[in-house]
Scaffold this motif. Structure first.
Motif, PDB file in Angstrom:
ATOM      1  N   TYR A 130     -37.092  29.476 -49.975  1.00  0.00           N
ATOM      2  CA  TYR A 130     -36.657  28.202 -49.306  1.00  0.00           C
ATOM      3  C   TYR A 130     -37.195  27.378 -47.732  1.00  0.00           C
ATOM      4  CZ  TYR A 130     -33.646  27.971 -52.580  1.00  0.00           C
ATOM      5  OH  TYR A 130     -33.000  26.939 -53.973  1.00  0.00           O
ATOM      6  N   LYS A 131     -37.394  29.299 -47.243  1.00  0.00           N
ATOM      7  CA  LYS A 131     -37.890  28.397 -46.153  1.00  0.00           C
ATOM      8  C   LYS A 131     -39.735  29.521 -45.881  1.00  0.00           C
ATOM      9  CE  LYS A 131     -33.973  30.981 -43.932  1.00  0.00           C
ATOM     10  NZ  LYS A 131     -33.338  32.002 -43.610  1.00  0.00           N
ATOM     11  N   THR A 132     -39.423  30.406 -46.779  1.00  0.00           N
ATOM     12  CA  THR A 132     -41.597  30.677 -46.899  1.00  0.00           C
ATOM     13  C   THR A 132     -42.160  28.801 -47.154  1.00  0.00           C
ATOM     14  OG1 THR A 132     -40.715  32.912 -47.087  1.00  0.00           O
ATOM     15  CG2 THR A 132     -43.059  32.291 -47.200  1.00  0.00           C
ATOM     16  N   PHE A 133     -42.133  28.760 -48.238  1.00  0.00           N
ATOM     17  CA  PHE A 133     -43.505  27.663 -48.801  1.00  0.00           C
ATOM     18  C   PHE A 133     -42.975  26.675 -47.899  1.00  0.00           C
ATOM     19  CE2 PHE A 133     -42.210  31.350 -52.272  1.00  0.00           C
ATOM     20  CZ  PHE A 133     -43.556  31.697 -52.631  1.00  0.00           C
ATOM     21  N   LYS A 134     -42.963  26.195 -46.761  1.00  0.00           N
ATOM     22  CA  LYS A 134     -42.386  24.898 -46.316  1.00  0.00           C
ATOM     23  C   LYS A 134     -43.696  24.782 -45.149  1.00  0.00           C
ATOM     24  CE  LYS A 134     -37.902  23.724 -46.701  1.00  0.00           C
ATOM     25  NZ  LYS A 134     -36.664  23.895 -45.689  1.00  0.00           N
ATOM     26  N   TRP A 135     -44.211  25.750 -45.582  1.00  0.00           N
ATOM     27  CA  TRP A 135     -45.031  25.335 -44.336  1.00  0.00           C
ATOM     28  C   TRP A 135     -46.438  25.439 -44.557  1.00  0.00           C
ATOM     29  CZ3 TRP A 135     -49.280  28.622 -42.052  1.00  0.00           C
ATOM     30  CH2 TRP A 135     -50.392  27.498 -40.955  1.00  0.00           C
ATOM     31  N   PRO A 136     -48.156  25.050 -44.303  1.00  0.00           N
ATOM     32  CA  PRO A 136     -48.491  24.082 -44.325  1.00  0.00           C
ATOM     33  C   PRO A 136     -47.540  22.687 -44.910  1.00  0.00           C
ATOM     34  CG  PRO A 136     -50.058  25.093 -45.142  1.00  0.00           C
ATOM     35  CD  PRO A 136     -48.851  25.818 -45.226  1.00  0.00           C
ATOM     36  N   THR A 137     -47.328  23.292 -46.381  1.00  0.00           N
ATOM     37  CA  THR A 137     -46.686  22.168 -46.491  1.00  0.00           C
ATOM     38  C   THR A 137     -46.230  22.165 -48.234  1.00  0.00           C
ATOM     39  OG1 THR A 137     -46.951  19.632 -48.185  1.00  0.00           O
ATOM     40  CG2 THR A 137     -48.935  20.930 -47.530  1.00  0.00           C
ATOM     41  N   TRP A 138     -45.240  22.167 -48.634  1.00  0.00           N
ATOM     42  CA  TRP A 138     -44.839  22.292 -49.674  1.00  0.00           C
ATOM     43  C   TRP A 138     -45.642  21.977 -51.000  1.00  0.00           C
ATOM     44  CZ3 TRP A 138     -41.116  25.099 -52.609  1.00  0.00           C
ATOM     45  CH2 TRP A 138     -41.608  24.859 -54.662  1.00  0.00           C
ATOM     46  N   ALA A 139     -46.665  20.632 -50.893  1.00  0.00           N
ATOM     47  CA  ALA A 139     -47.209  20.705 -52.226  1.00  0.00           C
ATOM     48  C   ALA A 139     -48.630  21.586 -52.398  1.00  0.00           C
ATOM     49  CB  ALA A 139     -47.845  19.429 -51.623  1.00  0.00           C
ATOM     50  N   LEU A 140     -48.962  22.564 -51.730  1.00  0.00           N
ATOM     51  CA  LEU A 140     -49.176  23.791 -51.654  1.00  0.00           C
ATOM     52  C   LEU A 140     -49.290  24.390 -52.388  1.00  0.00           C
ATOM     53  CD1 LEU A 140     -52.219  24.364 -50.815  1.00  0.00           C
ATOM     54  CD2 LEU A 140     -50.910  25.791 -48.947  1.00  0.00           C
ATOM     55  N   GLU A 142     -46.097  24.637 -54.251  1.00  0.00           N
ATOM     56  CA  GLU A 142     -45.450  23.677 -55.486  1.00  0.00           C
ATOM     57  C   GLU A 142     -45.531  23.771 -57.039  1.00  0.00           C
ATOM     58  OE1 GLU A 142     -43.437  20.081 -56.635  1.00  0.00           O
ATOM     59  OE2 GLU A 142     -45.095  19.472 -55.445  1.00  0.00           O
ATOM     60  N   PRO A 143     -46.935  23.955 -56.866  1.00  0.00           N
ATOM     61  CA  PRO A 143     -47.091  23.981 -59.044  1.00  0.00           C
ATOM     62  C   PRO A 143     -46.805  25.466 -59.228  1.00  0.00           C
ATOM     63  CG  PRO A 143     -49.173  22.618 -57.578  1.00  0.00           C
ATOM     64  CD  PRO A 143     -47.914  23.129 -56.408  1.00  0.00           C
ATOM     65  N   VAL A 144     -47.508  26.681 -58.243  1.00  0.00           N
ATOM     66  CA  VAL A 144     -47.616  28.242 -58.664  1.00  0.00           C
ATOM     67  C   VAL A 144     -46.119  28.163 -59.148  1.00  0.00           C
ATOM     68  CG1 VAL A 144     -48.064  30.215 -57.898  1.00  0.00           C
ATOM     69  CG2 VAL A 144     -49.647  28.630 -57.642  1.00  0.00           C
ATOM     70  N   ILE A 145     -45.203  27.883 -57.971  1.00  0.00           N
ATOM     71  CA  ILE A 145     -43.645  28.296 -57.900  1.00  0.00           C
ATOM     72  C   ILE A 145     -43.055  27.750 -59.235  1.00  0.00           C
ATOM     73  CG2 ILE A 145     -41.939  27.739 -57.278  1.00  0.00           C
ATOM     74  CD1 ILE A 145     -42.890  28.157 -54.811  1.00  0.00           C
ATOM     75  N   ARG A 146     -43.078  26.310 -59.449  1.00  0.00           N
ATOM     76  CA  ARG A 146     -42.711  25.655 -60.914  1.00  0.00           C
ATOM     77  C   ARG A 146     -43.530  26.149 -62.521  1.00  0.00           C
ATOM     78  NH1 ARG A 146     -40.280  21.390 -59.680  1.00  0.00           N
ATOM     79  NH2 ARG A 146     -40.611  20.315 -58.354  1.00  0.00           N
ATOM     80  N   ARG A 147     -45.077  27.106 -62.205  1.00  0.00           N
ATOM     81  CA  ARG A 147     -45.102  26.996 -63.362  1.00  0.00           C
ATOM     82  C   ARG A 147     -44.253  28.692 -63.706  1.00  0.00           C
ATOM     83  NH1 ARG A 147     -51.059  27.980 -62.594  1.00  0.00           N
ATOM     84  NH2 ARG A 147     -50.534  26.486 -61.002  1.00  0.00           N
ATOM     85  N   ALA A 148     -43.716  28.996 -62.352  1.00  0.00           N
ATOM     86  CA  ALA A 148     -43.684  30.560 -62.896  1.00  0.00           C
ATOM     87  C   ALA A 148     -42.370  30.492 -63.143  1.00  0.00           C
ATOM     88  CB  ALA A 148     -43.255  31.714 -61.379  1.00  0.00           C
ATOM     89  N   THR A 149     -41.061  29.818 -63.071  1.00  0.00           N
ATOM     90  CA  THR A 149     -40.109  29.625 -63.446  1.00  0.00           C
ATOM     91  C   THR A 149     -39.377  29.488 -64.481  1.00  0.00           C
ATOM     92  OG1 THR A 149     -40.126  27.121 -63.929  1.00  0.00           O
ATOM     93  CG2 THR A 149     -39.430  27.117 -61.502  1.00  0.00           C
ATOM     94  N   GLY A 150     -40.269  29.130 -65.625  1.00  0.00           N
ATOM     95  CA  GLY A 150     -40.179  29.787 -67.165  1.00  0.00           C
ATOM     96  C   GLY A 150     -39.476  28.149 -67.220  1.00  0.00           C
ATOM     97  N   PHE A 151     -39.099  27.320 -67.332  1.00  0.00           N
ATOM     98  CA  PHE A 151     -38.637  25.992 -67.752  1.00  0.00           C
ATOM     99  C   PHE A 151     -39.365  25.489 -69.192  1.00  0.00           C
ATOM    100  CE2 PHE A 151     -36.345  26.543 -64.082  1.00  0.00           C
ATOM    101  CZ  PHE A 151     -35.262  26.262 -64.762  1.00  0.00           C
ATOM    102  N   GLY A 152     -41.139  26.318 -69.793  1.00  0.00           N
ATOM    103  CA  GLY A 152     -41.947  25.176 -70.292  1.00  0.00           C
ATOM    104  C   GLY A 152     -42.722  24.714 -70.323  1.00  0.00           C
TER     105      GLY A 152
END
Length: 191
Positions: A130-140, A142-152
């Motif tokens: 929540y703190k680490t991935f806000k800088w410089p922008t969340w959009a940078l 987001e794609p990697v984190i969403r792929r790692a979540t395991g929601f298919g």
């Protein structure tokens, strides 16, 4: 079905039809089960218990329950009627030709390259992202984190299932069948 698979079942117990065999695919492996099996029970009967990885540290996760309560068994499932990008294995009735795949762990849940993140676990306390991935922008990130979540991933092919939606509303709702709820219902019947 092999004798090794039959040894993992209770002899003569359960509500399955042992006279017929169904063939299904899990992570590219062709396996067998019986009518009446869920995907979870068929996987266990075939000796498969590791079905995914945890989100944060990529730790191995196996079958934990038999239905909705199982947090670990999210799988991507395709059958003759459509595709579910993430459904629990205990909720899926085994059918002939079913194709299931793990949604976490790359290249497979048994050997996950992402598990190397465990080496840095001391640097990742609860909520670190929540703190680490806000800088410089969340959009940078987001794609990697969403792929790692395991929601298919959703499928672009049309789904042959018919979904029914019902939008109901009410003016008054009484919750509870105790003395207060019954008194409120009686009072409303008289109006």
């Amino acid at each position: 079905m092999t004798n090794d698979t039959q040894m993992r079942r209770l002899a003569g117990a359960g509500a399955i039809d042992r006279s017929r065999t169904l063939t299904f695919t899990y992570n590219g492996r062709t396996l067998q089960g019986h009518p009446g099996d869920t995907l979870a029970s068929a996987l266990l009967a075939n000796g498969i218990s590791l079905v995914g990885r945890s989100f944060k540290y990529r730790r191995p996760r196996g079958l934990f329950g038999v239905g909705l309560e199982d947090p670990n068994s999210m799988l991507s499932v395709r059958d003759a009627y459509g595709h579910d990008p993430a459904i629990r294995a205990g909720q899926v009735r085994l059918v002939d030709g079913l194709i299931a795949a793990s949604v976490t762990g790359w290249p497979s849940p048994g050997f996950d390259l992402g598990a190397g993140v465990q080496l840095a676990s001391r640097l990742m306390p609860a909520g670190f992202y929540y703190k680490t991935f806000k800088w410089p922008t969340w959009a940078l990130f987001e794609p990697v984190i969403r792929r790692a979540t395991g929601f298919g991933r959703p499928d672009a092919t049309p789904d042959r299932r018919h979904a029914r939606h019902r939008h109901a509303s009410c003016d008054v709702r009484i919750v509870g069948a105790g003395a207060a709820g019954l008194a409120a219902a009686r009072m409303l019947q008289g109006t």
